[in-house]
Design a protein around this motif. Structure first.
Motif, PDB file in Angstrom:
ATOM      1  N   ALA A   1      65.607  31.780  15.162  1.00 37.66           N
ATOM      2  CA  ALA A   1      64.159  31.206  15.138  1.00 37.66           C
ATOM      3  C   ALA A   1      63.171  31.168  14.240  1.00 37.66           C
ATOM      4  O   ALA A   1      63.534  32.023  13.288  1.00 37.66           O
ATOM      5  N   LEU A   2      62.370  30.402  14.226  1.00 37.05           N
ATOM      6  CA  LEU A   2      61.294  30.065  13.002  1.00 37.05           C
ATOM      7  C   LEU A   2      60.173  30.139  13.688  1.00 37.05           C
ATOM      8  O   LEU A   2      59.589  29.315  14.593  1.00 37.05           O
ATOM      9  N   TYR A   3      59.253  31.109  13.059  1.00 34.06           N
ATOM     10  CA  TYR A   3      57.733  31.173  13.655  1.00 34.06           C
ATOM     11  C   TYR A   3      56.960  30.877  12.511  1.00 34.06           C
ATOM     12  O   TYR A   3      56.997  31.259  11.323  1.00 34.06           O
TER      13      TYR A   3
ATOM     14  N   ASP B   1      44.608  26.565  21.309  1.00 31.96           N
ATOM     15  CA  ASP B   1      45.440  27.858  21.924  1.00 31.96           C
ATOM     16  C   ASP B   1      46.602  27.502  22.709  1.00 31.96           C
ATOM     17  O   ASP B   1      47.566  28.514  22.566  1.00 31.96           O
ATOM     18  N   GLU B   2      46.889  26.592  23.550  1.00 33.27           N
ATOM     19  CA  GLU B   2      48.109  26.395  24.069  1.00 33.27           C
ATOM     20  C   GLU B   2      49.322  26.279  23.190  1.00 33.27           C
ATOM     21  O   GLU B   2      50.404  26.315  23.616  1.00 33.27           O
ATOM     22  N   GLN B   3      49.083  25.907  21.886  1.00 33.49           N
ATOM     23  CA  GLN B   3      50.227  25.776  21.273  1.00 33.49           C
ATOM     24  C   GLN B   3      50.887  27.103  20.624  1.00 33.49           C
ATOM     25  O   GLN B   3      51.712  27.271  20.042  1.00 33.49           O
ATOM     26  N   VAL B   4      49.805  28.210  21.020  1.00 36.86           N
ATOM     27  CA  VAL B   4      50.316  29.484  20.243  1.00 36.86           C
ATOM     28  C   VAL B   4      51.392  30.124  21.245  1.00 36.86           C
ATOM     29  O   VAL B   4      51.193  30.143  22.494  1.00 36.86           O
ATOM     30  N   THR B   5      52.516  30.735  20.660  1.00 35.54           N
ATOM     31  CA  THR B   5      53.557  31.076  21.646  1.00 35.54           C
ATOM     32  C   THR B   5      53.837  32.597  21.461  1.00 35.54           C
ATOM     33  O   THR B   5      54.636  33.177  22.441  1.00 35.54           O
ATOM     34  N   ALA B   6      53.375  33.227  20.604  1.00 36.09           N
ATOM     35  CA  ALA B   6      53.271  34.742  20.302  1.00 36.09           C
ATOM     36  C   ALA B   6      52.000  35.209  19.918  1.00 36.09           C
ATOM     37  O   ALA B   6      51.436  34.750  18.746  1.00 36.09           O
TER      38      ALA B   6
ATOM     39  N   ARG C   1      56.081  29.155  17.992  1.00 38.60           N
ATOM     40  CA  ARG C   1      57.579  29.229  17.614  1.00 38.60           C
ATOM     41  C   ARG C   1      57.975  27.742  17.528  1.00 38.60           C
ATOM     42  O   ARG C   1      57.698  26.923  18.100  1.00 38.60           O
ATOM     43  N   HIS C   2      58.635  27.292  16.135  1.00 37.98           N
ATOM     44  CA  HIS C   2      59.124  26.116  15.786  1.00 37.98           C
ATOM     45  C   HIS C   2      60.458  25.692  16.409  1.00 37.98           C
ATOM     46  O   HIS C   2      61.219  26.537  16.786  1.00 37.98           O
ATOM     47  N   THR C   3      60.516  24.534  16.992  1.00 36.53           N
ATOM     48  CA  THR C   3      61.610  24.309  17.863  1.00 36.53           C
ATOM     49  C   THR C   3      62.424  23.019  17.536  1.00 36.53           C
ATOM     50  O   THR C   3      62.782  22.338  18.268  1.00 36.53           O
ATOM     51  N   SER C   4      62.237  22.562  16.161  1.00 33.75           N
ATOM     52  CA  SER C   4      63.201  21.598  15.783  1.00 33.75           C
ATOM     53  C   SER C   4      64.510  21.750  15.539  1.00 33.75           C
ATOM     54  O   SER C   4      65.351  20.971  15.385  1.00 33.75           O
TER      55      SER C   4
END
Length: 260
Positions: A159-161, A188-193, A243-246
């Motif tokens: 994972a990449l954060y 705020d909704e883009q924050v995953t952790a 969390r980057h999801t690419s």
């Protein structure tokens, strides 16, 4: 019946632009993972290994339990003497910068990589923004066997954060540090952790203050040095990540990689 062994805390490699970014942006997570027995490390894009800020970085990493400095050796965009005779990070060929970082990723073999968000954090510093770009590319390239085959065996982090700040935190930050020019934050909704790092706050603050030259010139570490403990906790006691999801990442069952 024997109980299952607890899952190991993922190893963590942080990649940031300047000495002090690692402590300000991810010092709590670095200290938390190190305290849990995980391998942790930091790659810094700018400043040369024989400069005073490299020595301050070494002390900060000792405090955080993050090993020895790993430095790409480029010059700060706004301070060429940071790496005498070397290119500014923002001016270096992209492929070369990615290759240099891939070397560290393949050598360290982290489960998780952490870096600046696409804005480059609150300040939007061009070195921060470029570090984000280079790290996204290098994290992907490190796992591809035909990319840079001469710099080590492929290794794909899980994972990449991206270290960030949500919109909702900005007003509280302004209350503590006062008005600034433009600050960059995300919905705020883009924050995953969202990570409570207050148990490791003393380590984080000590690591920030280890960057003594920045304290003396009144940069962010200097602002923090002048705050009362309660305000330091308000400013530094929580860290936020996207969390980057690419690229494909393996799922972690039962916990997040950042042990939120």
């Amino acid at each position: 019946m024997a109980l299952p062994e607890p899952a190991p805390v993922p190893s963590l490699l942080a990649v940031f632009a300047h000495p002090d970014d690692e402590s300000l942006s991810a010092g709590g997570v670095l200290a938390r993972h190190a305290a849990a027995g995980a391998r942790t490390g930091v790659v810094t894009a700018t400043w040369a290994a024989d400069t005073w800020r490299a020595a301050e970085l070494a002390e900060a990493l000792r405090i955080l339990g993050a090993g020895e400095p790993r430095m790409l050796g480029y010059a700060d965009a706004r301070f060429p003497p940071s790496a005498p005779g070397c290119e500014r990070f923002c001016d270096a060929p992209l492929d070369e910068a990615v290759r240099r970082l891939v070397v560290h990723i393949r050598e360290f073999r982290p489960d998780v990589v952490v870096t600046h968000d696409a804005y480059g954090g609150l300040s939007g510093h061009p070195d921060h923004v470029h570090t984000h770009r280079v790290t996204v590319l290098a994290t992907q390239a490190a796992g591809l066997e035909q990319m840079y085959p001469d710099v080590g065996a492929p290794w794909q982090p899980r994972a990449l954060y991206l270290a960030t700040h949500p919109h909702s935190a900005v007003s509280a930050l302004r209350d503590v540090i006062g008005g600034r020019e433009v600050v960059y934050s995300v919905p705020d909704e883009q924050v995953t952790a969202t990570v409570d790092v207050s148990p490791w706050l003393a380590q984080k603050v000590a690591a920030v203050l280890a960057h003594r030259s920045e304290v003396e010139r009144g940069a962010a570490p200097g602002v923090i040095a002048g705050l009362q403990p309660g305000l330091q906790e308000r400013l530094l006691g929580t860290e936020w990540y996207i969390r980057h999801t690419s690229f494909a990442c393996a799922a972690v069952v039962g916990q997040t990689e950042l042990t939120c």
